[in-house]
Write an enzyme that holds these catalytic residues in place. Structure first.
Site, PDB file in Angstrom:
ATOM      1  N   ASP A  30       0.867  -1.184   0.000  1.00 47.35           N
ATOM      2  CA  ASP A  30       0.000   0.000   0.000  1.00 47.35           C
ATOM      3  C   ASP A  30       0.900   1.228   0.000  1.00 47.35           C
ATOM      4  O   ASP A  30       1.642   1.470   0.960  1.00 47.35           O
ATOM      5  CB  ASP A  30      -0.862  -0.057   1.272  1.00 47.35           C
ATOM      6  CG  ASP A  30      -1.743   1.172   1.445  1.00 47.35           C
ATOM      7  OD1 ASP A  30      -1.613   2.144   0.672  1.00 47.35           O
ATOM      8  OD2 ASP A  30      -2.559   1.149   2.382  1.00 47.35           O
TER       9      ASP A  30
ATOM     10  N   ASN B   5      -6.819  12.230 -11.312  1.00 46.69           N
ATOM     11  CA  ASN B   5      -7.502  12.614 -12.556  1.00 46.69           C
ATOM     12  C   ASN B   5      -7.322  14.120 -12.724  1.00 46.69           C
ATOM     13  O   ASN B   5      -6.824  14.794 -11.824  1.00 46.69           O
ATOM     14  CB  ASN B   5      -8.979  12.198 -12.530  1.00 46.69           C
ATOM     15  CG  ASN B   5      -9.713  12.790 -11.352  1.00 46.69           C
ATOM     16  OD1 ASN B   5      -9.813  14.012 -11.232  1.00 46.69           O
ATOM     17  ND2 ASN B   5     -10.197  11.947 -10.458  1.00 46.69           N
TER      18      ASN B   5
ATOM     19  N   GLY C 207      -9.689   4.210  -6.142  1.00 44.44           N
ATOM     20  CA  GLY C 207      -8.390   3.579  -6.321  1.00 44.44           C
ATOM     21  C   GLY C 207      -7.311   4.171  -5.428  1.00 44.44           C
ATOM     22  O   GLY C 207      -7.560   4.534  -4.274  1.00 44.44           O
TER      23      GLY C 207
ATOM     24  N   ASP D 296      -5.882   7.001  -5.662  1.00 45.82           N
ATOM     25  CA  ASP D 296      -6.180   8.416  -5.396  1.00 45.82           C
ATOM     26  C   ASP D 296      -7.023   8.536  -4.111  1.00 45.82           C
ATOM     27  O   ASP D 296      -6.698   9.328  -3.205  1.00 45.82           O
ATOM     28  CB  ASP D 296      -6.944   8.970  -6.607  1.00 45.82           C
ATOM     29  CG  ASP D 296      -7.078  10.482  -6.639  1.00 45.82           C
ATOM     30  OD1 ASP D 296      -6.438  11.157  -5.810  1.00 45.82           O
ATOM     31  OD2 ASP D 296      -7.824  10.975  -7.507  1.00 45.82           O
TER      32      ASP D 296
ATOM     33  N   SER E   5      -2.511   4.255 -14.419  1.00 43.90           N
ATOM     34  CA  SER E   5      -3.385   3.858 -15.547  1.00 43.90           C
ATOM     35  C   SER E   5      -3.724   2.365 -15.607  1.00 43.90           C
ATOM     36  O   SER E   5      -4.468   1.947 -16.501  1.00 43.90           O
ATOM     37  CB  SER E   5      -2.810   4.289 -16.912  1.00 43.90           C
ATOM     38  OG  SER E   5      -2.869   5.685 -17.056  1.00 43.90           O
TER      39      SER E   5
ATOM     40  N   VAL F  14      -8.627   1.813 -13.025  1.00 48.89           N
ATOM     41  CA  VAL F  14      -9.829   2.360 -13.667  1.00 48.89           C
ATOM     42  C   VAL F  14      -9.544   2.796 -15.112  1.00 48.89           C
ATOM     43  O   VAL F  14     -10.415   2.684 -15.981  1.00 48.89           O
ATOM     44  CB  VAL F  14     -10.348   3.563 -12.842  1.00 48.89           C
ATOM     45  CG1 VAL F  14     -11.462   4.297 -13.557  1.00 48.89           C
ATOM     46  CG2 VAL F  14     -10.836   3.097 -11.481  1.00 48.89           C
ATOM     47  N   TYR F  15      -8.331   3.281 -15.381  1.00 45.44           N
ATOM     48  CA  TYR F  15      -8.017   3.806 -16.715  1.00 45.44           C
ATOM     49  C   TYR F  15      -7.695   2.720 -17.741  1.00 45.44           C
ATOM     50  O   TYR F  15      -7.462   3.029 -18.913  1.00 45.44           O
ATOM     51  CB  TYR F  15      -6.925   4.865 -16.637  1.00 45.44           C
ATOM     52  CG  TYR F  15      -7.430   6.229 -16.162  1.00 45.44           C
ATOM     53  CD1 TYR F  15      -8.781   6.458 -15.888  1.00 45.44           C
ATOM     54  CD2 TYR F  15      -6.557   7.299 -16.014  1.00 45.44           C
ATOM     55  CE1 TYR F  15      -9.246   7.697 -15.465  1.00 45.44           C
ATOM     56  CE2 TYR F  15      -7.009   8.551 -15.599  1.00 45.44           C
ATOM     57  CZ  TYR F  15      -8.358   8.747 -15.321  1.00 45.44           C
ATOM     58  OH  TYR F  15      -8.802   9.994 -14.914  1.00 45.44           O
TER      59      TYR F  15
HETATM   60  N1  AR6 Z   1      -1.299   1.501  -3.064  1.00 43.76           N
HETATM   61  C1  AR6 Z   1      -0.753   1.146  -4.253  1.00 43.76           C
HETATM   62  N2  AR6 Z   1      -1.478   0.871  -5.355  1.00 43.76           N
HETATM   63  C2  AR6 Z   1      -2.822   0.951  -5.257  1.00 43.76           C
HETATM   64  C3  AR6 Z   1      -3.482   1.316  -4.044  1.00 43.76           C
HETATM   65  C4  AR6 Z   1      -2.659   1.594  -2.922  1.00 43.76           C
HETATM   66  N3  AR6 Z   1      -3.179   1.964  -1.744  1.00 43.76           N
HETATM   67  N4  AR6 Z   1      -4.828   1.298  -4.271  1.00 43.76           N
HETATM   68  C5  AR6 Z   1      -5.008   0.920  -5.555  1.00 43.76           C
HETATM   69  N5  AR6 Z   1      -3.810   0.700  -6.145  1.00 43.76           N
HETATM   70  P1  AR6 Z   1      -6.250   3.338 -10.154  1.00 43.76           P
HETATM   71  P2  AR6 Z   1      -5.760   4.709 -12.725  1.00 43.76           P
HETATM   72  C6  AR6 Z   1      -3.495   0.259  -7.527  1.00 43.76           C
HETATM   73  O1  AR6 Z   1      -7.589   2.936 -10.623  1.00 43.76           O
HETATM   74  O2  AR6 Z   1      -5.971   3.454 -13.495  1.00 43.76           O
HETATM   75  C7  AR6 Z   1      -9.137   7.219  -9.621  1.00 43.76           C
HETATM   76  O3  AR6 Z   1     -10.510   7.274  -9.367  1.00 43.76           O
HETATM   77  C8  AR6 Z   1      -4.579  -0.413  -8.324  1.00 43.76           C
HETATM   78  O4  AR6 Z   1      -4.714  -1.772  -7.926  1.00 43.76           O
HETATM   79  O5  AR6 Z   1      -6.085   3.840  -8.777  1.00 43.76           O
HETATM   80  O6  AR6 Z   1      -4.620   5.606 -13.113  1.00 43.76           O
HETATM   81  C9  AR6 Z   1      -8.552   8.575 -10.028  1.00 43.76           C
HETATM   82  O7  AR6 Z   1      -9.206   9.649  -9.379  1.00 43.76           O
HETATM   83  C10 AR6 Z   1      -4.016  -0.285  -9.744  1.00 43.76           C
HETATM   84  O8  AR6 Z   1      -3.096  -1.340 -10.036  1.00 43.76           O
HETATM   85  O9  AR6 Z   1      -5.595   4.483 -11.130  1.00 43.76           O
HETATM   86  C11 AR6 Z   1      -8.788   8.595 -11.507  1.00 43.76           C
HETATM   87  O10 AR6 Z   1     -10.086   9.030 -11.822  1.00 43.76           O
HETATM   88  C12 AR6 Z   1      -3.238   1.040  -9.694  1.00 43.76           C
HETATM   89  O11 AR6 Z   1      -3.175   1.397  -8.309  1.00 43.76           O
HETATM   90  C13 AR6 Z   1      -8.615   7.149 -11.915  1.00 43.76           C
HETATM   91  O12 AR6 Z   1      -8.911   6.376 -10.756  1.00 43.76           O
HETATM   92  C14 AR6 Z   1      -3.871   2.172 -10.457  1.00 43.76           C
HETATM   93  O13 AR6 Z   1      -5.299   2.078 -10.369  1.00 43.76           O
HETATM   94  C15 AR6 Z   1      -7.204   6.829 -12.318  1.00 43.76           C
HETATM   95  O14 AR6 Z   1      -7.123   5.524 -12.816  1.00 43.76           O
END
Ligand code: AR6
Length: 171
Positions: free
Chosen positions: A9, A23, A31, A33, A121, A124-125
């Site tokens: 984490d 974003n 996620g 963020d 990315s 969600v992306y």
């Molecule tokens: N520590 C490390 N990695 C994490 C954690 C954590 N605590 N939590 C999730 N991940 P994402 P994106 C991983 O969706 O695709 C948000 O709503 C997760 O498993 O967080 O760039 C933003 O506001 C995945 O492998 O980011 C944007 O709207 C990775 O982090 C959008 O999501 C990235 O997943 C960005 O989407």
């Protein structure tokens, strides 16, 4: 530069700066963020609102990066970047390269010696984790070649085992 991948984490990591997969609004989300905003406390959202009022009134562009303090996090800084969103047709790998290199530019400006990145990315992306991992590793290595000794340590901190495996393969 020391480059590693670990499962964990990112909000708990003791480094000078962690990178947020934000974003363009900078006003939070799900996620990583959401996890960073929850762990840093409400002053992070206030700092992001101030950035929107001053530096980036139209929002942060895809591939760009800006910093705020880390507030309640162990990390001194949060560097916010916006990854390309495949679901919106943002498939150019240069946009993802830019997330990593611009984040390291900001880290160097802050004199941050250690930086942790999530898999920008890959959630969600909608990018394939192997593509993110290969792009991230190549981008960080070429930035280090161009900016020798500017940052000592980059840690990729991956929440999911499958994404961690992708980064291990890329390294
Ligand atoms: N520590 C490390 N990695 C994490 C954690 C954590 N605590 N939590 C999730 N991940 P994402 P994106 C991983 O969706 O695709 C948000 O709503 C997760 O498993 O967080 O760039 C933003 O506001 C995945 O492998 O980011 C944007 O709207 C990775 O982090 C959008 O999501 C990235 O997943 C960005 O989407």
């Amino acid at each position: 530069m020391h480059l590693t991948a670990e499962q964990g984490d990112i909000t708990t990591v003791h480094v000078d700066a962690i990178v947020n997969a934000a974003n363009s609004s900078l006003l939070g989300g799900g996620g990583v963020d959401g996890a960073i905003h929850a762990a840093a406390g409400p002053r992070l959202l206030a700092a992001c609102r101030e950035l929107r009022r001053t530096t980036v009134p139209d929002g942060l562009a895809v591939g760009d990066a800006v910093a705020t303090p880390g507030f309640d996090l162990p990390a001194a800084w949060v560097i916010h970047t916006v990854g390309p969103n495949r679901h919106r047709g943002e498939t150019d790998p240069d946009l993802l390269v830019s997330c990593f290199t611009r984040s390291l530019d900001v880290a160097a400006d802050l004199r941050a010696r250690s930086v942790a990145f999530p898999a920008v990315s890959a959630g969600v992306y909608g990018w394939d984790p192997d593509d993110v991992a290969r792009t991230a590793v190549a981008a960080v290595r070429s930035w280090d070649d161009a900016n020798p000794a500017a940052v000592d340590e980059v840690r990729f901190v991956l929440f999911d085992a499958a994404v961690h495996d992708a980064f291990e393969r890329a390294l």
